[in-house]
Design an enzyme around this catalytic site. Structure first.
Site, mmCIF file in Angstrom:
data_model
loop_
_atom_site.group_PDB
_atom_site.id
_atom_site.type_symbol
_atom_site.label_atom_id
_atom_site.label_comp_id
_atom_site.label_asym_id
_atom_site.label_seq_id
_atom_site.Cartn_x
_atom_site.Cartn_y
_atom_site.Cartn_z
ATOM 1 N N GLU A 1 -41.591 0.286 -28.543
ATOM 2 C CA GLU A 1 -42.458 0.982 -29.494
ATOM 3 C C GLU A 1 -42.032 0.654 -30.927
ATOM 4 O OE1 GLU A 1 -43.827 5.640 -30.372
ATOM 5 O OE2 GLU A 1 -42.278 5.186 -28.881
ATOM 6 N N LYS B 1 -51.571 5.070 -29.916
ATOM 7 C CA LYS B 1 -50.931 6.179 -29.211
ATOM 8 C C LYS B 1 -51.749 7.453 -29.358
ATOM 9 C CE LYS B 1 -46.292 8.212 -28.725
ATOM 10 N NZ LYS B 1 -44.902 8.154 -29.260
ATOM 11 N N CYS C 1 -44.966 5.411 -24.936
ATOM 12 C CA CYS C 1 -43.929 6.441 -24.872
ATOM 13 C C CYS C 1 -44.432 7.787 -24.354
ATOM 14 C CB CYS C 1 -43.286 6.590 -26.256
ATOM 15 S SG CYS C 1 -41.691 7.448 -26.243
#
Length: 265
Positions: free
Chosen positions: A44, A113, A147
């Site tokens: 990330e 995200k 994540c």
């Protein structure tokens, strides 16, 4: 269809130093290609670093920015696909994003995200709105999350229902949440019958301590390759025949009863 050999780059590079991080990525791509890998996955926000604070707006770039062009050159030079995390600027908004570049240098997919973790991310980033982003590579349907996204089972199940074979999850997993890498990721792979690649940062960075433990988990819930706590490049294979056999033996998707789950949404 042969297995897809996949390289996991566990590294934090140098936070704030894009050029240095591109060098790390280039060197890893050379090693990955030499091992026969067709896909390299970085963590990330690898392009810029994670704990960059006020530098987020300065280092953010559009989806086709200079960093993307540099990664495209790396992919072409070494003949493999590359997934990397970066802060994406779109007008006044900044997203925590990842982009998959194909072996020919073309962008295959860009994901923003959707579930932002903690005060740092919520201060600097806008959440994405598209849960399922996919691309095709060497006959595999590739899905992208980042994540914290993978910790919501709904996200992974949405990918399963959309046909994702291999879910790529660049991450910045920090202490004391290492149980996600150790336990949650193999369970996600099993319950949604797919391969999951989870690639972490490592070591101290600002206020954070990243735990490493990057892994490739199979649809049987076993970890096929696992990194330790330091800088490391590990290689694993995504086997289409094993995936098909596992799905036949574990028919979760066929046995679902969606009519019972409406209240969950």
């Amino acid at each position: 269809m042969p297995p897809l050999r996949t390289a996991l780059l566990q590294s934090s590079g140098r936070p704030g130093a894009v050029a240095e991080n591109l060098k790390v990525l280039d060197e890893a791509a050379a090693r990955a290609a030499a091992s026969g890998a067709r896909l390299l996955v970085a963590p990330e926000l690898f392009l810029t670093g994670y704990a960059i604070g006020d530098a987020v707006p300065e280092l953010a770039e559009p989806v086709d920015g200079s960093g993307a062009r540099a990664v495209s050159e790396i992919a072409v030079r070494h003949g493999l696909a590359v997934l990397y995390g970066y802060p994406e600027r779109d007008g006044e908004r900044i997203f925590n994003a990842s982009q998959l570049i194909g072996p020919d240098g073309a962008s295959l997919a860009n994901y923003r995200k959707t579930h932002l973790f903690g005060c740092f991310e919520q201060e600097w980033f806008t959440p994405g709105e598209q849960t399922v982003v996919q691309a095709d590579l060497d006959g595999f349907r590739i899905g992208l999350l980042i994540c914290y996204d993978v910790e919501f089972p709904e996200n992974v199940r949405a990918h399963a229902l959309a046909g994702t074979d291999l879910l790529l999850v660049p991450t910045a997993q920090m202490h004391p949440f290492q149980f996600v890498a150790e336990s949650v990721i193999p369970v996600r792979a099993f319950e949604s019958q797919m391969y999951v690649v989870y690639v972490n940062r490592t070591g101290p960075e600002g206020e954070f301590e990243f735990v490493g433990l990057s892994c490739l988990a199979g649809p049987d819930g076993t970890v096929r390759t696992r990194a330790g706590r330091g800088e490391e490049l590990v290689i694993g294979e995504v086997d289409p025949e094993f995936l098909a056999a596992s799905r036949a033996a574990n028919p979760y998707l066929n046995d679902r009863r969606p009519g019972l789950y409406g209240s969950l949404a």
